[in-house]
Design a protein around this motif. Structure first.
Motif, PDB file in Angstrom:
ATOM      1  N   LEU A 440       4.084 115.151 120.827  1.00 13.34           N
ATOM      2  CA  LEU A 440       3.325 116.293 121.363  1.00 13.34           C
ATOM      3  C   LEU A 440       2.121 116.661 120.503  1.00 13.34           C
ATOM      4  O   LEU A 440       1.517 117.706 120.695  1.00 13.34           O
ATOM      5  N   GLY A 441       1.767 115.796 119.587  1.00 12.72           N
ATOM      6  CA  GLY A 441       0.690 116.075 118.654  1.00 12.72           C
ATOM      7  C   GLY A 441       1.192 115.914 117.236  1.00 12.72           C
ATOM      8  O   GLY A 441       2.281 115.377 116.999  1.00 12.72           O
ATOM      9  N   THR A 442       0.392 116.396 116.257  1.00 15.19           N
ATOM     10  CA  THR A 442       0.750 116.283 114.851  1.00 15.19           C
ATOM     11  C   THR A 442       1.089 117.658 114.287  1.00 15.19           C
ATOM     12  O   THR A 442       0.324 118.611 114.461  1.00 15.19           O
ATOM     13  N   LEU A 443       2.226 117.728 113.621  1.00 16.93           N
ATOM     14  CA  LEU A 443       2.641 118.952 112.938  1.00 16.93           C
ATOM     15  C   LEU A 443       2.201 118.842 111.487  1.00 16.93           C
ATOM     16  O   LEU A 443       2.596 117.892 110.792  1.00 16.93           O
ATOM     17  N   TYR A 444       1.341 119.766 111.045  1.00 20.33           N
ATOM     18  CA  TYR A 444       0.801 119.624 109.690  1.00 20.33           C
ATOM     19  C   TYR A 444       0.894 120.928 108.905  1.00 20.33           C
ATOM     20  O   TYR A 444       0.922 122.021 109.454  1.00 20.33           O
ATOM     21  N   LEU A 445       0.982 120.761 107.578  1.00 21.68           N
ATOM     22  CA  LEU A 445       1.136 121.872 106.640  1.00 21.68           C
ATOM     23  C   LEU A 445       0.385 121.545 105.366  1.00 21.68           C
ATOM     24  O   LEU A 445       0.555 120.449 104.831  1.00 21.68           O
ATOM     25  N   PRO A 446      -0.451 122.472 104.846  1.00 22.88           N
ATOM     26  CA  PRO A 446      -0.794 123.788 105.393  1.00 22.88           C
ATOM     27  C   PRO A 446      -1.597 123.674 106.697  1.00 22.88           C
ATOM     28  O   PRO A 446      -2.293 122.696 106.925  1.00 22.88           O
ATOM     29  N   GLY A 447      -1.481 124.723 107.512  1.00 23.41           N
ATOM     30  CA  GLY A 447      -2.288 124.802 108.723  1.00 23.41           C
ATOM     31  C   GLY A 447      -3.697 125.271 108.396  1.00 23.41           C
ATOM     32  O   GLY A 447      -4.068 125.477 107.238  1.00 23.41           O
ATOM     33  N   TRP A 448      -4.482 125.464 109.442  1.00 24.69           N
ATOM     34  CA  TRP A 448      -5.896 125.786 109.208  1.00 24.69           C
ATOM     35  C   TRP A 448      -6.118 127.188 108.655  1.00 24.69           C
ATOM     36  O   TRP A 448      -7.214 127.509 108.175  1.00 24.69           O
ATOM     37  N   VAL A 449      -5.079 128.036 108.688  1.00 25.02           N
ATOM     38  CA  VAL A 449      -5.218 129.350 108.044  1.00 25.02           C
ATOM     39  C   VAL A 449      -4.895 129.282 106.554  1.00 25.02           C
ATOM     40  O   VAL A 449      -5.010 130.273 105.842  1.00 25.02           O
ATOM     41  N   VAL A 473       2.326 128.039 106.544  1.00 28.41           N
ATOM     42  CA  VAL A 473       2.362 128.129 108.002  1.00 28.41           C
ATOM     43  C   VAL A 473       1.971 126.774 108.595  1.00 28.41           C
ATOM     44  O   VAL A 473       0.817 126.357 108.479  1.00 28.41           O
ATOM     45  N   PRO A 474       2.917 126.052 109.233  1.00 27.16           N
ATOM     46  CA  PRO A 474       2.556 124.788 109.886  1.00 27.16           C
ATOM     47  C   PRO A 474       1.859 125.026 111.219  1.00 27.16           C
ATOM     48  O   PRO A 474       2.112 126.010 111.904  1.00 27.16           O
ATOM     49  N   TRP A 475       0.992 124.082 111.582  1.00 24.31           N
ATOM     50  CA  TRP A 475       0.250 124.160 112.834  1.00 24.31           C
ATOM     51  C   TRP A 475       0.281 122.805 113.522  1.00 24.31           C
ATOM     52  O   TRP A 475       0.664 121.792 112.931  1.00 24.31           O
ATOM     53  N   ILE A 476      -0.158 122.795 114.775  1.00 23.31           N
ATOM     54  CA  ILE A 476      -0.189 121.573 115.569  1.00 23.31           C
ATOM     55  C   ILE A 476      -1.645 121.147 115.757  1.00 23.31           C
ATOM     56  O   ILE A 476      -2.479 121.946 116.190  1.00 23.31           O
ATOM     57  N   GLY A 477      -1.946 119.894 115.454  1.00 31.73           N
ATOM     58  CA  GLY A 477      -3.253 119.325 115.752  1.00 31.73           C
ATOM     59  C   GLY A 477      -3.094 118.231 116.787  1.00 31.73           C
ATOM     60  O   GLY A 477      -2.337 117.276 116.586  1.00 31.73           O
ATOM     61  N   ARG A 478      -3.788 118.361 117.907  1.00 31.24           N
ATOM     62  CA  ARG A 478      -3.570 117.367 118.960  1.00 31.24           C
ATOM     63  C   ARG A 478      -4.762 117.271 119.910  1.00 31.24           C
ATOM     64  O   ARG A 478      -5.628 118.140 119.948  1.00 31.24           O
ATOM     65  N   ASP A 479      -4.743 116.210 120.695  1.00 31.97           N
ATOM     66  CA  ASP A 479      -5.731 115.963 121.739  1.00 31.97           C
ATOM     67  C   ASP A 479      -4.980 115.314 122.905  1.00 31.97           C
ATOM     68  O   ASP A 479      -3.907 114.753 122.742  1.00 31.97           O
ATOM     69  N   ASN A 480      -5.522 115.444 124.096  1.00 26.63           N
ATOM     70  CA  ASN A 480      -5.012 114.609 125.180  1.00 26.63           C
ATOM     71  C   ASN A 480      -6.180 114.140 126.025  1.00 26.63           C
ATOM     72  O   ASN A 480      -7.319 114.535 125.818  1.00 26.63           O
ATOM     73  N   TYR A 481      -5.894 113.256 126.958  1.00 22.86           N
ATOM     74  CA  TYR A 481      -6.965 112.605 127.707  1.00 22.86           C
ATOM     75  C   TYR A 481      -7.513 113.460 128.839  1.00 22.86           C
ATOM     76  O   TYR A 481      -8.522 113.126 129.439  1.00 22.86           O
ATOM     77  N   LYS A 482      -6.850 114.552 129.169  1.00 22.46           N
ATOM     78  CA  LYS A 482      -7.198 115.299 130.367  1.00 22.46           C
ATOM     79  C   LYS A 482      -8.087 116.500 130.108  1.00 22.46           C
ATOM     80  O   LYS A 482      -8.597 117.105 131.032  1.00 22.46           O
ATOM     81  N   ARG A 483      -8.256 116.859 128.848  1.00 16.77           N
ATOM     82  CA  ARG A 483      -9.125 117.995 128.559  1.00 16.77           C
ATOM     83  C   ARG A 483      -9.723 117.823 127.164  1.00 16.77           C
ATOM     84  O   ARG A 483      -9.261 116.990 126.389  1.00 16.77           O
ATOM     85  N   PRO A 484     -10.749 118.598 126.815  1.00 13.73           N
ATOM     86  CA  PRO A 484     -11.391 118.429 125.511  1.00 13.73           C
ATOM     87  C   PRO A 484     -10.422 118.714 124.374  1.00 13.73           C
ATOM     88  O   PRO A 484      -9.399 119.383 124.559  1.00 13.73           O
ATOM     89  N   PRO A 485     -10.720 118.244 123.158  1.00  7.68           N
ATOM     90  CA  PRO A 485      -9.872 118.528 122.003  1.00  7.68           C
ATOM     91  C   PRO A 485      -9.692 120.030 121.830  1.00  7.68           C
ATOM     92  O   PRO A 485     -10.612 120.811 122.056  1.00  7.68           O
ATOM     93  N   GLU A 486      -8.486 120.416 121.454  1.00  6.35           N
ATOM     94  CA  GLU A 486      -8.202 121.840 121.357  1.00  6.35           C
ATOM     95  C   GLU A 486      -7.927 122.248 119.916  1.00  6.35           C
ATOM     96  O   GLU A 486      -7.568 121.434 119.081  1.00  6.35           O
ATOM     97  N   SER A 487      -8.108 123.526 119.659  1.00  5.09           N
ATOM     98  CA  SER A 487      -7.784 124.055 118.351  1.00  5.09           C
ATOM     99  C   SER A 487      -6.304 123.875 118.072  1.00  5.09           C
ATOM    100  O   SER A 487      -5.478 123.825 118.981  1.00  5.09           O
ATOM    101  N   SER A 488      -5.951 123.789 116.808  1.00  8.55           N
ATOM    102  CA  SER A 488      -4.551 123.653 116.446  1.00  8.55           C
ATOM    103  C   SER A 488      -3.803 124.933 116.781  1.00  8.55           C
ATOM    104  O   SER A 488      -4.375 126.016 116.856  1.00  8.55           O
TER     105      SER A 488
END
Length: 631
Positions: A440-449, A473-488
């Motif tokens: 479902l995307g990448t779970l990363y730590l630290p997040g962007w905050v 605080v972990p966050w999700i970084g992801r993209d999919n083919y159906k819409r533009p890249p989204e914020s984590s």
């Protein structure tokens, strides 16, 4: 008799020096206390022997009450981020609309408020993180940015200085077809040069993460408002660094701006820029290469705007790992040698330490291999710079050892959630959601905050000890083919609890002479009274609000932040404001402010009394200034 006279003269000189030192430290003249942004004050009327008498002295709205009375339908943000200045017995601030106000520092009463410019209603805007002060006496001036304009005001009256720019202000738009996105950074004035950040944006560009105009840094003459120089944060044709934007992507590269504040060395004449990620924050297919000067600390000669040195802390950023706060500048011992230090804390949890004159690292920094991207067309940087010392002040990367483990059931559920995502070491790139691997995307730590954020850290120039508030605080970084890249996206854990082990907000003390950690303590209780946890008798868990530090000779002062802040996860913030023992991290005093802290605390002396002042606000609590002093 001669000896007595000599002794008396020496005593008199010593008293004069002590008095002068006390007077010099009585003010809070810059965003971070001093031009080096250390957030340190030598004031010590509030000390271990007196702090039990520290009480709230006054509270006042973060905007002149007359504004609301005249505009009863006005809607104001309660996320008030301004750090006021107190100089010469007057408090200067940016109010909730970004207008400059002068107040009595002993009671918060308004002395004057910036008037509307002819033709402007000025009933829209937000507080800047700070304003700047230049000059002395009758020539003292206030520098502020509000909306599209840079203003110069008379510090005594609040009137615009009409021979500055066009009748008191300078239009910051590149041309009439742009708007100017200020996002509230604090200007700085060094050697009669006003330095500002921000970012012009082309009209019709709805997403500032898309390619737009770069956040070029500009220097203006404080006397006339004349533009003296421009530093291109995305290099232009013929300038060094264009090769780091492959396929000539520098031609459309945007953002790469200063959105928080600056620090400076007035003797060297250098100003230091903590620069942001490039556009798009999480997707680099359109900008292959390392992308200078994104995520870089840059030292400029303030007279010319020429680069003296730079260091890029993240290559080809895919995580929005901006440099969120200016470096702290002080002459401190590192490895036993006195150095002119620039100490940069980061969202990643790393501390980068440099010689502020030359840019030479004070501890080794190693280019280290990191994971490759699996996203089609993405070229993640093969290496990232990792400091050998100090060790990170925050946890990095996602694995089972990081996950919540209050009970076996909660841990097992957290493992299940984590395994739906790509995860691994820090700098694991964002990934495609719904791709062949089913993740479902990448779970990363630290997040962007963060890690650390714009509220920064504090440095004691006497001891060389760094105090860093941070969040896990972990966050999700992801993209999919159906819409533009989204914020984590913020990642919730089992039963809505945090994904990872506590503390969720912490304070770390680091000895910069050795690079060693001295202590770490949680900041606040966190969710230990949650229905699933309240019977477990847990210690304080810390909370992930954005809390700014204030350092005095005796204490580290710190609040808990508030949910009203930007992108604050659940269970964050709180109403407590505390004094911590600098040597141990033990709480020695605390009080309930009735709302969470949203702004950096400051301290000053006024009529023989030391005050600690901080801005507070909440989702349902109007923004206020709260001042504390001894009974």
């Amino acid at each position: 008799m001669k000896a007595l006279k000599t002794a008396g003269l020496a005593l008199a000189i010593a008293l004069l020096a002590t008095t002068a030192h006390a007077e010099a430290n009585a003010d809070w003249a810059h965003f971070g206390g001093d031009v080096g942004d250390t957030k340190y004050s030598a004031l010590d009327q509030i000390n271990l022997a007196t702090i039990k008498r520290l009480k709230i002295a006054w509270r006042a709205p973060a905007i002149d009450p007359a504004v609301k009375a005249e505009n009863p339908k006005l809607v104001l943000s309660n996320n008030y981020r301004d750090a006021p200045l107190v100089v010469g017995g007057v408090l200067y601030m940016s109010n909730q609309l970004g207008q400059v106000e002068a107040r009595d520092p002993g009671n918060g009463h308004v002395l004057w408020r910036q008037a509307s410019f002819p033709g402007d209603s000025q009933m829209a805007g937000n507080a800047s993180r700070a304003i700047a002060l230049w000059g002395k006496g009758t020539g003292a001036r206030i520098v502020s940015v509000r909306g599209f304009y840079l203003y110069l005001l008379d510090a005594k009256t609040g009137a615009v200085v009409e021979d500055f720019g066009e009748k008191g202000r300078v239009d910051l738009r590149a041309d009439p077809k742009t708007i100017y996105s200020w996002t509230a950074p604090a200007p700085i004035v060094v050697k009669d040069v006003i330095v500002i950040g921000g970012q012009p944006i082309a009209m019709g560009t709805a997403d500032i993460n898309k390619a737009s105009l770069a956040g070029d840094i500009r220097g203006y003459d404080v006397h006339t408002g004349k533009l003296l120089w421009t530093f291109h944060t995305v290099p232009h044709e013929g300038e060094p660094g264009t090769e780091t934007w492959e396929n000539e992507s520098w031609r459309q590269g945007g953002k790469t701006k200063v959105w928080s504040a600056f620090s400076a060395d007035e003797k060297l004449g250098y100003v230091y820029l903590p620069l942001s990620a490039p556009a798009n924050d999480y997707y680099g297919v359109a900008r292959p290469g390392a992308n200078l000067y994104s995520d870089s600390l840059v030292a400029l000669d303030v007279k010319t705007g020429k680069k003296v040195w730079h260091f890029q802390t993240v290559h080809h950023d895919l995580w929005d790992y901006d440099l969120p706060t200016p470096p702290m500048l002080a002459d401190i011992k590192v490895n036993g040698h006195l150095r002119k230090a620039a100490i940069q804390v980061t969202k990643t949890g790393f501390v980068f330490a440099f010689d502020r004159a030359t840019g030479a690292p004070l501890f080794p920094i190693v280019e280290t291999p990191v994971p490759a991207s699996t996203m089609p067309g993405e070229k993640a940087s093969p290496t990232q710079p990792i400091p050998v010392k100090p060790l990170p002040f925050e946890r990095q990367g996602m694995n089972e050892d990081q996950l919540i483990d209050f009970t076996p059931a909660l841990h097992a559920e957290a493992v299940q959630i984590m395994n739906r995502y790509v995860h691994g070491d820090i700098f694991t790139p964002p990934s495609v959601a719904g791709g062949p691997d089913g993740k479902l995307g990448t779970l990363y730590l630290p997040g962007w905050v963060g890690g650390a954020n714009w509220t920064g850290a504090a440095l004691d120039p006497k001891t060389g000890i760094l105090y860093v508030p941070s969040v896990s605080v972990p966050w999700i970084g992801r993209d999919n083919y159906k819409r533009p890249p989204e914020s984590s996206l913020y990642m919730e854990g089992p039963q809505g609890l945090p994904m990872v082990k506590p503390p969720y907000g912490r304070i770390t003390a680091i000895d910069l002479n050795s690079g060693d950690h001295l202590w770490m303590v949680p900041n606040g209780d966190g969710p230990r009274n949650h229905p699933l946890l309240k019977d477990l008798n847990l210690p304080p868990l810390g909370q992930a609000g954005r809390a700014a530090p204030l350092l005095t000779k005796s204490f580290l002062f710190l609040g808990e932040g508030d949910m009203v802040g930007l992108s604050i996860p659940k269970f964050s913030g709180g109403n407590m404001f505390r004094a911590y023992d600098k040597k141990t991290g033990k709480v020695v005093w605390e009080t309930d402010l009735g709302a969470g802290t949203t702004a950096p605390p400051i301290t000053y002396m006024y009529k023989g009394k030391q005050y600690v002042l901080v801005g507070v606000g909440g989702v349902n609590h109007p923004a206020e200034l709260v001042a504390m002093s001894l009974e």
